[in-house]
Design an enzyme around this catalytic site. Sequence first.
Site, PDB file in Angstrom:
ATOM      1  N   ASP A 121      55.601 -12.291   8.038  1.00  0.00           N
ATOM      2  CA  ASP A 121      56.375 -13.481   7.190  1.00  0.00           C
ATOM      3  C   ASP A 121      57.308 -14.247   8.066  1.00  0.00           C
ATOM      4  OD1 ASP A 121      55.091 -12.084   4.943  1.00  0.00           O
ATOM      5  OD2 ASP A 121      56.903 -10.815   4.436  1.00  0.00           O
ATOM      6  N   VAL A 335      70.484 -11.019   5.161  1.00  0.00           N
ATOM      7  CA  VAL A 335      69.519 -10.486   5.970  1.00  0.00           C
ATOM      8  C   VAL A 335      69.018 -11.476   6.753  1.00  0.00           C
ATOM      9  CG1 VAL A 335      67.763  -8.683   6.409  1.00  0.00           C
ATOM     10  CG2 VAL A 335      69.408  -8.334   4.493  1.00  0.00           C
TER      11      VAL A 335
END
Length: 443
Positions: A121, A335
């Site tokens: 991703d 994150v």
Amino acid sequence: MDNRKLKIIGGKKLTGGAVTIAGSSNQVTKSIIASLLTDEEVLIKGAPDVDERRVVQGLYEFLGGEITHHGDEEFTLCSKNVGVHEITEELCSKNRISVLAAGPLLHRFGKVSFYGVLGGDKIGKRPVNFHIQALQQMGAEVERDGNQYHLTVGPDGLHGAQIQLPFPSVMTTENILIAASRAKGRTIIENAAIEPEILELCKMLQKMGADITQRPNRTFVIEGVKKLKGCELRCMFDRNQAVSFAIAALATGGDVLLRNVTHDPVYSFLNFIQRMGAEFTISSKGLFVKAPDRGSLTGTHIEVEVHPGFMTDWQQPFMVLFTQAQGISLLHETVFEERLGYTKYLNEMGARITLSNKCLGEYPCRFRNHNYTHSAIIEGGTPLEGRDFALPTDIRAGKCLVVAGLTASGTTHLTNIRELERKYDNLVPKLQDMGANIETIHG
């Protein structure tokens, strides 16, 4: 060329349905790589039938591993004839998992080559430096030729080391656990990731004969062993799948029973939906979630963290829930620094989401003062309207748009649906079982 698209007619409450949640794609892919540590057979049950698994199986077979299938969800791995230590750039570009093969191949051949431009991703910086530095501390010599890394070890192989991770990286923790299981001496990982899938990897390695202790404060201690044996394992449920189907029901004001889902891996998710007014019950049948009988969900503040906090892969579909909840909601992503770009699609559908480079949260954030757009302010109670989009390469953002289409009035068409198939099995039939008006069409 894939000319398929999803056609979603939204605005329908999804209620009365039940969905069986597949095994974890994050777990099965790491288990395939860990099987390279032994020449004995490894039997995996309950595996998800998704593209991500097939990509890693392709890597495994390229290296010389043999796979015997016993149906869609069960297969046996045998690494006895593995004979390749160089991973091609094409394989590395398909999936980030290839970097995890470094440890097993160093144990087998004393050398390994792979490319640092790894697929996956597109959600922010995901460099290989944490992996490289950890393997160097364990005795690997590293040479770099452009984007290609060549790692070698001396006749004594990898050795134990005390490794302090600068961030609780999931894949780096997994890489060290796998490599250290057969390294000479003791390895200590401090500030490690402790996600449920990592603990499942530890259980697998322990079944194979590894000596792994989990200590408080995000610490693992691994005493290396000379040889590992085969084992049998069953995949845990995919908690990302479970959450996304739960949100699809809640965002439309409905309910759903999620079979195979247990409490612990989704504990933090359940805490937030309960805070917003949703109901849930957990029984031997699985997890049942339900939107409020009267009124709407209410907005809340979520900070995305490493486990046991709210997972980064949950925030994209959850953003749709925010748009339907009453009041103002806040989301602080800590994150990945580039994971909120998908919100532009929701705004095109009628959402009112404002992004910020400020840390809209109370916890320390490594993106503070770095000008990354990693926080969102969401004005809830906004109706969405169907639109046509090509799915982005962040698979969770893709599922977000599916949920948005189910929630919106009118029709939504989504192309590039192969992205969803990487981690979602039988997505359309499962949503249809929930009552969704969705179908795959060609052209």
